[in-house]
Design a protein around this motif. Structure first.
Motif, short mmCIF file in Angstrom:
data_model
loop_
_atom_site.label_atom_id
_atom_site.label_comp_id
_atom_site.label_asym_id
_atom_site.label_seq_id
_atom_site.Cartn_x
_atom_site.Cartn_y
_atom_site.Cartn_z
N THR A 1 0.86 -1.18 0.00
CA THR A 1 0.00 0.00 0.00
C THR A 1 0.89 1.23 0.00
O THR A 1 2.08 1.17 0.36
N PHE A 2 0.32 2.37 -0.38
CA PHE A 2 1.12 3.57 -0.62
C PHE A 2 0.46 4.81 -0.04
O PHE A 2 -0.77 4.91 0.00
N ARG A 3 1.31 5.75 0.38
CA ARG A 3 0.84 7.08 0.76
C ARG A 3 1.82 8.10 0.17
O ARG A 3 3.03 7.93 0.26
N ASN A 4 1.28 9.14 -0.42
CA ASN A 4 2.10 10.15 -1.08
C ASN A 4 2.04 11.44 -0.27
O ASN A 4 0.98 12.05 -0.13
N ILE B 1 -6.63 -1.10 -11.78
CA ILE B 1 -5.78 -0.92 -10.60
C ILE B 1 -5.19 0.48 -10.58
O ILE B 1 -5.19 1.16 -9.53
N ARG B 2 -4.70 0.93 -11.71
CA ARG B 2 -4.09 2.26 -11.75
C ARG B 2 -5.12 3.34 -11.43
O ARG B 2 -4.82 4.30 -10.70
N GLU B 3 -6.34 3.20 -11.92
CA GLU B 3 -7.38 4.18 -11.60
C GLU B 3 -7.66 4.21 -10.11
O GLU B 3 -7.87 5.28 -9.52
N LYS B 4 -7.64 3.06 -9.47
CA LYS B 4 -7.89 3.01 -8.03
C LYS B 4 -6.72 3.62 -7.25
O LYS B 4 -6.92 4.28 -6.22
N LEU B 5 -5.51 3.42 -7.74
CA LEU B 5 -4.35 4.04 -7.09
C LEU B 5 -4.43 5.56 -7.18
O LEU B 5 -4.10 6.26 -6.21
N ILE B 6 -4.88 6.07 -8.31
CA ILE B 6 -5.04 7.52 -8.46
C ILE B 6 -6.12 8.03 -7.51
O ILE B 6 -5.97 9.10 -6.89
N GLN B 7 -7.22 7.28 -7.37
CA GLN B 7 -8.26 7.67 -6.42
C GLN B 7 -7.73 7.70 -4.99
O GLN B 7 -8.05 8.61 -4.21
N ILE B 8 -6.89 6.72 -4.64
CA ILE B 8 -6.30 6.69 -3.30
C ILE B 8 -5.43 7.93 -3.07
O ILE B 8 -5.50 8.58 -2.02
N ASP C 1 -5.71 10.82 -4.44
CA ASP C 1 -6.57 11.99 -4.31
C ASP C 1 -7.24 12.04 -2.95
O ASP C 1 -7.28 13.08 -2.28
N LEU C 2 -7.76 10.89 -2.51
CA LEU C 2 -8.44 10.84 -1.21
C LEU C 2 -7.48 11.15 -0.07
O LEU C 2 -7.83 11.88 0.88
N TYR C 3 -6.26 10.59 -0.14
CA TYR C 3 -5.31 10.84 0.94
C TYR C 3 -4.84 12.29 0.95
O TYR C 3 -4.67 12.89 2.01
N PHE C 4 -4.68 12.85 -0.23
CA PHE C 4 -4.29 14.26 -0.32
C PHE C 4 -5.33 15.14 0.37
O PHE C 4 -5.00 16.05 1.13
N GLN C 5 -6.62 14.86 0.10
CA GLN C 5 -7.69 15.64 0.73
C GLN C 5 -7.73 15.45 2.24
O GLN C 5 -8.13 16.36 2.98
N ALA C 6 -7.31 14.25 2.70
CA ALA C 6 -7.37 13.96 4.13
C ALA C 6 -6.24 14.65 4.90
O ALA C 6 -6.46 15.20 5.98
N TYR C 7 -5.01 14.61 4.34
CA TYR C 7 -3.90 15.17 5.12
C TYR C 7 -3.59 16.61 4.75
O TYR C 7 -2.88 17.31 5.48
N ARG C 8 -4.17 17.09 3.65
CA ARG C 8 -3.99 18.48 3.26
C ARG C 8 -5.32 19.11 2.86
O ARG C 8 -5.50 19.57 1.73
N LEU D 1 -11.66 5.26 5.22
CA LEU D 1 -12.54 4.13 4.98
C LEU D 1 -12.63 3.82 3.49
O LEU D 1 -12.60 2.66 3.08
N PHE D 2 -12.75 4.88 2.69
CA PHE D 2 -12.80 4.69 1.24
C PHE D 2 -11.46 4.17 0.71
O PHE D 2 -11.43 3.33 -0.19
N ILE D 3 -10.37 4.68 1.28
CA ILE D 3 -9.04 4.21 0.86
C ILE D 3 -8.88 2.73 1.16
O ILE D 3 -8.40 1.96 0.31
#
Length: 410
Positions: free
Chosen positions: A78-81, A341-348, A350-357, A384-386
């Motif tokens: 799993t990944f976090r950017n 898979i790549r589309e879901k990684l992009i969604q992740i 985006d979601l994480y960006f919105q959560a931490y920033r 939860l979505f991630i």
């Protein structure tokens, strides 16, 4: 243009010449004079990317994450950017309106929150604007960050900056800029050597292929550029871009396959063939123009036109002569799965960006949180979505064998 004193200019010349000699001696994306074991990942490893715009602007592509998943498909990575444009190894761009925390403390808090097993660090691009005068400060800050990550029991991996590519209508001394970037790249590699860390030398590798086709504006990578950077990162971690080749001889009924491919249930004659392919790696999504694709060679067919079906899906048609020379396979069930898979990684991302920033972070977690603190729970909802998306990716990575058939149609 910056002004330099005489000693600064002499130092730049000396270090630039040293870097050039090293570049000519061994052009490698791994540290040249050490023997480091390839990255060993346990199942469920979390890989966190931290750095400046090199990583922030990678988020809409999902390429680096996908390539790592494809290299280790059985590890459920799993990944976090945490990329932040303009950032430095002391977290200078991560300043909230209120303090504490100080920017570096916030950087560490953000890394800790991702619970990383591996932290890929890409700094030096911003610091290089300070030239030789800022090199010692950068070294101290990067070593401090590495040591802090080690204290988290996570493994740091270093990434150098990319070079700036000269393009028209930009009033920048590109040679001076690249001399400074070379200076900081060399320092990153020296630190990697001292700390026994893996390092991806993007600077020297992009210097080799240095075409503007890999950047948007000479400074930031485009989709093709991130694909190239992903290959460089993979190589520095001890893996190469997976190769997929199958060579069939219909006269001798022989099938040879590359890499981790396994072929079963072959049925071959000079008018067609079928076989089942077991492959643990996914192809890179077909809309990446620089992807290497998959090559299927079929020799010895009777003259005519033949179409390839994969799991009953029409893939490509070609003459017997073309099949004998090799046909690139750039679509099919495996490519469809890779795109999902790549589309879901992009969604992740985006979601994480919105959560931490969050855009309204001053109200949710900053000095005015007393006004909107009750809404801060929404940031956790993104997790939860991630988690759901990561579960879906894990299911897609469980690949079923693909049935190949070649039929004569003309």
């Amino acid at each position: 243009m910056r002004t330099f004193n005489f000693l600064t200019i002499c130092g730049l010349i000396l270090i630039t010449l040293t870097g050039l000699m090293n570049h000519l001696e061994a052009q490698s994306i791994r540290t040249d004079d050490q023997d480091i074991q390839p990255l060993d990942l346990k199942e469920g490893s979390r890989i966190t990317f931290v750095g400046n715009s090199l990583f922030e602007q990678a988020q809409p592509y999902g390429i680096q994450e996908f390539m790592l998943l494809s290299a280790w498909p059985d590890k459920r990575l799993t990944f976090r950017n945490l990329g932040w444009s303009g950032d430095t190894a002391e977290g200078s761009a991560r300043s909230y309106i209120s303090t504490p925390p100080q920017p570096y403390d916030l950087l560490i808090q953000q890394i800790l929150a991702t619970a990383p097993d591996v932290v890929v660090i890409a700094y030096g691009g911003m610091e290089a604007y300070e030239g030789l005068n800022g090199l010692k400060k950068f070294e101290d800050n990067l070593i401090r960050l590495i040591d802090t990550i080690h204290s988290m029991e996570a493994q740091p991996v270093l990434v150098t900056p990319i070079p700036q590519i000269p393009i028209e209508k930009i009033n920048v001394n590109v040679k001076e800029r690249n001399d400074n970037l070379a200076l900081y790249t060399q320092k990153i590699k020296e630190i990697a050597h001292k700390k026994d860390l893996l390092v991806a030398d993007l600077f020297n590798n992009f210097q080799q292929i240095g075409q503007t086709a890999y950047t948007e504006n000479g400074i930031h990578l485009n989709e093709s550029g991130y694909y190239q950077a992903g290959k460089m990162l993979l190589s520095s971690l001890g893996h190469k871009d997976p190769v997929w080749n199958i060579d069939v001889n219909s006269k001798t009924n022989e099938i040879n396959a590359s890499g981790d491919l396994k072929i079963t249930d072959p049925g071959i004659n000079r008018k067609g063939l079928e076989f089942t392919v077991h492959d643990k790696h996914l192809p890179h999504p077909g809309h990446i123009k620089t992807q290497s694709g998959r090559t299927l060679v079929i020799q010895g067919l009777h003259k005519g036109v033949y179409t390839l079906l994969v799991d009953q899906q029409n893939i490509v048609s070609a003459t017997a002569k073309a099949w004998a020379n090799g046909v690139q396979i750039t679509q099919g069930p495996a490519f469809d799965k890779a795109r999902q898979i790549r589309e879901k990684l992009i969604q992740i991302n985006d979601l994480y960006f919105q959560a931490y920033r969050p855009l309204n972070r001053t109200y949710l977690v900053g000095m005015r949180l007393h006004e909107q603190e009750q809404n801060a729970y929404e940031l956790e909802v993104n997790n939860l979505f991630i988690n759901r998306l990561e579960d879906q990716i894990a299911l897609l990575l469980n690949q079923d064998p693909n049935h190949y058939q070649l039929k004569r149609i003309k």
